[in-house]
Design a protein around this motif. Structure first.
Motif, PDB file in Angstrom:
ATOM      1  N   GLY A  75       2.676  12.762 -14.203  1.00 12.64           N
ATOM      2  CA  GLY A  75       3.267  11.582 -14.313  1.00 12.64           C
ATOM      3  C   GLY A  75       2.764  10.516 -13.836  1.00 12.64           C
ATOM      4  N   GLU A  76       3.531   9.389 -13.673  1.00  9.46           N
ATOM      5  CA  GLU A  76       2.802   7.929 -13.410  1.00  9.46           C
ATOM      6  C   GLU A  76       2.849   7.830 -11.659  1.00  9.46           C
ATOM      7  N   GLY A  77       3.307   8.653 -10.981  1.00 10.93           N
ATOM      8  CA  GLY A  77       3.147   8.708  -9.571  1.00 10.93           C
ATOM      9  C   GLY A  77       4.343   7.952  -8.868  1.00 10.93           C
ATOM     10  N   SER A  78       4.697   8.474  -7.651  1.00  8.40           N
ATOM     11  CA  SER A  78       5.859   7.713  -6.813  1.00  8.40           C
ATOM     12  C   SER A  78       4.809   7.051  -5.675  1.00  8.40           C
ATOM     13  N   ARG A  79       4.713   5.827  -5.215  1.00  2.23           N
ATOM     14  CA  ARG A  79       4.173   5.248  -4.321  1.00  2.23           C
ATOM     15  C   ARG A  79       5.010   5.022  -3.211  1.00  2.23           C
ATOM     16  N   LEU A  80       5.037   5.674  -2.192  1.00  2.00           N
ATOM     17  CA  LEU A  80       5.948   5.967  -0.947  1.00  2.00           C
ATOM     18  C   LEU A  80       5.240   4.848   0.280  1.00  2.00           C
ATOM     19  N   THR A  81       6.073   3.848   0.885  1.00  2.00           N
ATOM     20  CA  THR A  81       5.766   3.403   2.088  1.00  2.00           C
ATOM     21  C   THR A  81       6.653   3.302   2.935  1.00  2.00           C
ATOM     22  N   VAL A  82       6.248   4.175   4.118  1.00  2.00           N
ATOM     23  CA  VAL A  82       7.193   4.488   5.379  1.00  2.00           C
ATOM     24  C   VAL A  82       6.789   3.227   6.471  1.00  2.00           C
ATOM     25  N   LEU A  83       7.900   2.677   6.549  1.00  2.00           N
ATOM     26  CA  LEU A  83       7.766   1.476   7.633  1.00  2.00           C
ATOM     27  C   LEU A  83       8.171   2.017   9.169  1.00  2.00           C
TER      28      LEU A  83
END
Lengths: 111, 114
Positions: free
Chosen positions: B106-114
């Motif tokens: 897949g194209e990916g899931s970019r996760l950012t956790v603050l």
């Protein structure tokens, strides 16, 4: 643990030149595959070479495999700016084990 | 084009939130995988499945969990997100058997956790 290690980590060449990337691995393999990843996207399969093969071609791609040295190389001939991407090798030890990827080579082709 | 889809593509959330990354494929592949990719590009296998009701942990220790209730669906869940979970998550699938062992991503899931 990582199986494949690509070399170099980064490569910058002029358009029209050939690009060679190398991959070394540690244990016996069933097959070795090369993938390409454009920035921020998923990986795309390029070519597969089986453990009993020594060389394979696909368009401008040429892959070699040396099982005695546990290494493979990917050659891209007559490179284009659109070849700019990261390239990964991946191996499995049998048809039933997940692929393990190397750290990748970042290729930049300058127009 | 591979028929494998990931949602969301991008997600920014606060610490402690529960999140689920979705992955679906329409190719009928029995094998599915989750890889985590760090900023240095290295991919680490965190989970995989060889069929319905079958899941395995990968090489990288992960606080995430997965489920495989349907062949086409392989969601990944983080019960309580932390900044250390910030990464790109890539889902992939492949056929069973040696005919076509290549992975479709897949194209990916970019996760950012603050």
């Amino acid at each position: 643990s990582q199986q494949g290690e690509e070399d170099p980590q980064a490569l910058s060449i002029q358009e029209g030149e050939n690009a060679t990337m190398n991959c070394s691995y540690k244990t016996s393999i069933n097959n070795l595959q090369w993938y390409r990843q454009n920035s921020g996207r998923g990986l795309v399969h390029l070519i597969l070479i089986r453990s009993n093969e020594r060389e394979k071609h696909s368009g401008r791609l040429r892959v070699t495999l040396d099982t005695s040295k546990k290494s493979s190389s990917l050659l891209i001939t007559a490179s284009r700016a659109a070849d700019t991407a990261s390239y990964f090798c991946a191996t499995d030890s049998s048809g039933n084990t997940p692929l393990v990827f190397g750290k990748g080579t970042r290729l930049s082709v300058i127009a | 084009e591979a028929d494998i889809y990931q949602t969301p593509r991008y997600l920014v959330i606060g610490t402690g939130k529960k999140i689920t990354l979705e992955c679906s494929q329409t190719m009928g592949h029995d094998k599915m995988y989750w890889y985590q990719q760090d900023p240095g590009m290295e991919l680490h296998l965190i989970h995989y499945s060889y069929g319905v009701n079958s899941t395995e942990k990968g090489d990288l220790s992960s606080e995430s969990t997965v489920s495989r209730i349907r062949t086409e669906h392989f969601p990944l869940t983080l019960e309580s997100a932390r900044p250390s979970h910030t990464s790109q998550y890539l889902c992939a699938s492949s056929e069973v058997g040696g005919g076509r062992p290549e992975l479709f991503f897949g194209e990916g899931s970019r996760l950012t956790v603050l």
